[in-house]
Enzyme design. Sequence first.
Site, mmCIF file in Angstrom:
data_model
loop_
_atom_site.group_PDB
_atom_site.id
_atom_site.type_symbol
_atom_site.label_atom_id
_atom_site.label_comp_id
_atom_site.label_asym_id
_atom_site.label_seq_id
_atom_site.Cartn_x
_atom_site.Cartn_y
_atom_site.Cartn_z
ATOM 1 N N ASP A 419 -8.512 3.435 0.034
ATOM 2 C CA ASP A 419 -7.690 3.485 -1.572
ATOM 3 C C ASP A 419 -9.313 3.839 -3.040
ATOM 4 O O ASP A 419 -10.106 3.287 -2.774
ATOM 5 C CB ASP A 419 -7.440 2.251 -1.273
ATOM 6 C CG ASP A 419 -6.843 1.454 -2.030
ATOM 7 O OD1 ASP A 419 -5.735 2.286 -2.614
ATOM 8 O OD2 ASP A 419 -7.379 0.225 -3.504
ATOM 9 N N GLU A 472 -7.629 8.655 -1.577
ATOM 10 C CA GLU A 472 -6.526 8.548 -2.973
ATOM 11 C C GLU A 472 -7.168 8.835 -4.079
ATOM 12 O O GLU A 472 -8.421 7.286 -4.485
ATOM 13 C CB GLU A 472 -5.754 7.371 -2.932
ATOM 14 C CG GLU A 472 -5.149 6.933 -4.217
ATOM 15 C CD GLU A 472 -4.520 5.464 -4.807
ATOM 16 O OE1 GLU A 472 -3.835 5.390 -5.343
ATOM 17 O OE2 GLU A 472 -6.148 4.943 -4.520
#
Length: 740
Positions: A419, A472
């Site tokens: 993330d 990401e």
Amino acid sequence: MRKLVEATQAGSEASVALAPSAPIQRLQAGLHHDPFEVLGVHVQPDGSKLVRAFLPAAEAVEVAGVRMTRVPGTDCFERLLPPGTALEAHPLLTWQDKRSGAWQRLRSPYSFAPQLGEMDLYLFGEGRHFEIWKVLGARVKTVDGVTGCLFAVWAPAVLRVSVVGDFNDWDGRRHPMRCRGVSGVWELFIPGLEAGHAYKYEILGRHGERVTKTDPYARQMFLRPETTSRVPDERPYAWGDAEWLAARTRFDWQHRPMSVYEVHPGSWRRRADGSFYSWRELTAELIPYVRDLGYTHIELLPVAEHPFDASWGYQVSGYYAATARFGSPDDLRAFVDACHQAGLGVLLDWVPGHFPKDDFALARFTGEPLYEHADPRRGEHQDWGTLVFDFGRNEVRNFLVANALYWLEEFHIDGLRVDAVASMLYLDYSRRHGEWLPNQHGGRENLEAIHFLHEVNAEVHARFPGAITIAEESTAWPAVSRPIELGGLGFSMKWNMGWMNDTLDYIEKEPVYRKYQHNQLTFSQMYAWSENFVLPLSHDEVVHLKKSLLDKMPGDRWQRFANLRLLYAWQYAHPGKKLLFMGGEFGQWNEWREAGQLDWVLLGFPEHDGIRALLRDLNRLYRDEAALHFWDFDPRGFRWIDCHDADQSVLSLVREGPDGAPPIVVLLNFTPVPRHGYRIGVPRAGAWCEVLNSDSMYYGGSNLGNGKPLYPAAVPWMGFGQSIEVTLPPLGAIFLKPCP
């Protein structure tokens, strides 16, 4: 050793009743740095043995059948046993509880030698102990024939660390730990302690501040709102996925189909009373559901322990503890095991970029910054109200790298989606001038975070062949998914945020305006081969008033469903692996709500069930046709037929597979106007058959298409020697393949 003030009495034992020495006073006050100096068994020069124990809850204490004496004004008991007295290496103490009067037995933790190996401590200090969860934390084990729990925690430069829990009235004076020197690690083996007990660490900082913290390496925690760690059960789980793991080592993810169903396990489905499904219930319902839809992987939003449901798991307080919301760690293992046996891979969202400020967890762990960078210009995310890990500190980097490996080793996870990578790479990420510190070269790149990401990716790929890492990453940082030795970050894949943003921005426009934004669909081919891309339609796009995917679509009800079907067809026609967040597969109207469940009632409506049927068939086609997946990361797999028909908002393309695989031609009509006799060039002579039409009546469409084989004419067109005329449905896509 302080001077005895009471002489040896008659008999074979000695009783000592002394004014408390400075060490005992410090112990009583909870200020002693080395409890082993005072407590336990101390052999005297003449061979006698001085036994001491600190038991605030005791009225009386005995050792070897002899009453011990309370040191006046303290809760410390002691007895001097004469030379030759038979005494176990770890003597059994009997004590009477002040409150109940009951007699109990225990063995003192302070008769045991250090348990952690010097090599473990050295590797941890170097940041290279990649199984550190087997060293730090709480672990039930047997030492010298005595079963108990070994606790170990990293807390450098503090005055004292104690284990507190439901077994010692949360009294930090009861179980102070042994400091292992410059390593900053503290340890204590507590005999008789079993799995299931609640515990924390009480830390006395170097400036006198006292904090109580959960164990950073806790492998189990109690359900929120509790914030306590739990002594884990050490019984091994009996895995049944050996065949899957063996096959994974040979998994050619670059050339295999990969479509991912993204799931928040707390809101996919709930019980009638609104409570969470357990992992066991998800095993029974989610796995067959995803398998029926034809997805290859399930991606779980973070399942590490977190205090706040509305964080969706992205503000982690227990990096090594599977959240208690859905059951035990073994329940999660059973879920992954069942996925593997059903032919589904499992990916996990992992959050190493930041952590919350909750005062019971990592924040200011020793009363001052430890896991976070001390300077808020590097140590704080102001936008998110979270703290940033100090990636340059060996022990912190080790904590995170080992955590990535922990999920793959202990839970057989097949890959990690990392993330917020961009927030880690840039020192000035979301910061104004003067709010950030440059690196040693004066740049804005976070060199320590880059080193950390290199290390994570290198270790994952080396230790778990076939496992994947996905970034990401929302900027143009180069070579995110390229090998480290070629100058890349080492990820397997990267989310294509550009494709997602451009596509959604385009398809949200009324069709009459789309011809003016045609480049939003074609621009992705300018960089499509720069990374190994995943095409994400993720949870982030259906929250915070962004609307659900279906509700983003323009037009009347029919057009909205047609546009959504067209969006999914474009995703599967475009090179790259696929990802869709739960609820999108049947066109949920509402935004995602983590506090409820998906709107399953919608499947009773044909249009919604038609969306699901389309995705089932898209997954089947994507899986079965090598042309649609084999060259997802290679320009050999894609060619525009016509990308310039902006006036009619039509795209046509061909996907190619390896030698011998039939090509797939795709046409997409982004207007509600049917196109009859639309001519395109095709790469092969011979008949072409329609193998999927998003406008099919089975999906809720108008059923306009090409029901018969299409035979090319010898009319050169668009660089091809032959061409066909097709019927394009309104707001529809067709997939063509050479007829068998």
